[in-house]
Design an enzyme around this catalytic site. Structure first.
Site, short mmCIF file in Angstrom:
data_model
loop_
_atom_site.label_atom_id
_atom_site.label_comp_id
_atom_site.label_asym_id
_atom_site.label_seq_id
_atom_site.Cartn_x
_atom_site.Cartn_y
_atom_site.Cartn_z
N LYS A 104 39.31 31.78 53.24
CA LYS A 104 40.82 32.37 52.98
C LYS A 104 41.90 31.17 53.52
O LYS A 104 41.81 30.53 54.55
CB LYS A 104 40.98 33.50 54.01
CG LYS A 104 41.96 34.57 53.36
CD LYS A 104 41.39 35.20 52.28
CE LYS A 104 42.36 36.37 51.66
NZ LYS A 104 41.63 36.81 50.59
N GLY A 216 51.30 50.73 48.88
CA GLY A 216 51.40 49.50 48.48
C GLY A 216 51.76 49.32 47.10
O GLY A 216 50.85 50.14 46.29
N GLY A 218 52.44 46.26 45.25
CA GLY A 218 52.54 44.85 44.74
C GLY A 218 51.63 44.59 43.51
O GLY A 218 51.40 45.53 42.64
#
Length: 413
Positions: A104, A216, A218
């Site tokens: 990540k 959320g 997005g």
């Protein structure tokens, strides 16, 4: 805010390690990443001044293959969060049967505060900073919060210009014209929808009967809401950084997506009654999908949750304490490592297509993804039934068996 993402990840590991009787040696090896890099990125801003940003790249494990994982741009990004997310990527990639370990990346920045030119210079600088540990056979960054296709395009271009060679497989989530896979942009959302539909079918239900709340809006939340509406579900609540929006009769998701694309957020949208985040999570609904950030359903608010099923679209949105409470109430939680692995799967498909320079149709991509997601859920559900445990614990057991087997074969434990 409760436990950090890393603390949650370690609690999850300790719980499964105890059930699997893992040795201290194995657990110690899993706790720490193989490699982590913290970088400083100086960027010439539009006003002529130089501002320096901090970024990270963590490679958790390479025992199953080169590492893969997203790149997150967030003003509250922390090394510990990136470490936790890299660890979860190792588990997810193993569970999905991908020949890859977990990684990540992240930069501490609010991308909405930068001009497009400033953001491009930042991301090109980030690539130059982490280039020593990047590569198709080393580590393949992909997209996450704040890194849409145009950002991934800058990243692959910077890498190729610095290396002086064409190597599109080194970055996932690119625009298709630069070697990206069709279907990648909505792959995570498509995978969540497939898993949700399969879970409902096991209970003799269909998506057309479901009233759904999504936290959320997005790339994940927006695509997921549209996919679920197209399949007949009713979305009664959505949210983004500006707050929540509710309509008991169902929201106009297509209109909300157009508004958010035009204004960058849902702020000012009049398509639903505005509510706060706590009220959104507490809505009466059939399915609640936290698809924003970690630690949203915790011990201090789990009693307000009225959903009959929780599906983790985001990484780590339900803490272990909250999951235990939901389990005791008979509310299943489909964990992130099962539900949202679709993005990782199609990133792998993208790499395969790049390496062979042979590209698939979107129908091919989504058909392969659907089969992959169904197999993952079937395997996890079978183990959960056999062991009488959470879906998450069953998923971890399956994934860790693969990782630990590779560790032992390599002589690392």
């Amino acid at each position: 805010m409760g436990a950090s993402a890393y603390e949650v990840a370690m609690l999850q590991l300790d719980k499964v390690a105890k059930r699997m009787n893992l040795s201290d040696e194995v657990v110690a090896e899993l706790r720490e990443p193989e490699r982590s890099l913290t970088v400083r990125i100086p960027v010439r801003m539009d006003n002529g001044k130089v501002r320096t940003f901090t970024g990270f790249r963590v490679q958790h494990s390479t025992v199953l293959g080169p590492t893969k994982g997203g790149t997150r741009l967030h003003p509250e990004e922390k090394y510990e969060d990136v470490l936790a997310l890299a660890f979860w990527m190792t588990i997810k990639n193993a569970l999905a049967g991908l020949p890859a370990g977990g990684a990540k990346g992240g930069v501490i920045v609010d991308p909405m505060e930068l001009s497009e030119g400033e953001l491009e210079r930042l991301m090109r600088g980030y690539v130059r900073a982490i280039m020593p540990i990047m590569g198709t056979r080393k580590d393949i960054p992909g997209p996450d919060i704040g890194t849409p296709q145009k950002v991934m395009a800058w990243m692959v271009d910077e890498y190729e210009q610095c290396r002086g060679e064409h190597d599109p497989a080194v970055i996932a989530g690119k625009p298709p014209v630069l070697g990206g896979s069709l279907g990648r942009e909505r792959a995570t959302a498509y995978g969540v929808a497939v898993v949700l539909q399969q879970a409902l079918e096991l209970k003799g239900q269909s998506l057309k009967e479901q009233r759904i709340v999504i936290q959320g809006f997005g790339n994940l939340g927006g695509h997921l809401a549209q996919i679920l509406v197209d399949k007949g579900a009713t979305i009664i609540g959505i949210s983004d950084v500006t707050g929540g929006y509710f309509n008991a009769d169902g929201l106009d998701i297509a209109g909300a997506r157009v508004y958010a694309a035009t204004h960058k957020t849902l702020g000012g949208w009049t398509g639903g009654k505005q509510i706060n985040n706590a009220e959104l999570l507490a809505l009466e609904c059939d399915v609640l999908i936290p698809a924003a950030i970690q630690s949203q359903i915790r011990g201090d608010n789990v009693d307000t949750i009225k959903a009959k099923l929780v599906v983790e679209g985001a990484n780590g949105p339900v803490t272990p304490e909250a999951e235990e409470a939901l389990f005791q109430r008979g509310v299943p939680v489909i964990p992130d490592i099962v539900a949202n692995v679709g993005g990782a799967v199609v990133s792998y498909f993208e790499m395969v297509q790049d390496l062979y320079s042979f590209f698939w149709t979107v129908e091919d991509v989504e058909s392969r993804l659907e089969a992959h997601m169904k197999q993952v859920f079937t395997d996890v559900h079978r183990v959960a039934e056999q062991e009488g445990t959470f879906l998450r614990e069953a998923a971890w057991m399956l994934a860790l068996n693969k990782v630990i087997s590779a560790m032992r074969l390599r002589g690392r434990v």
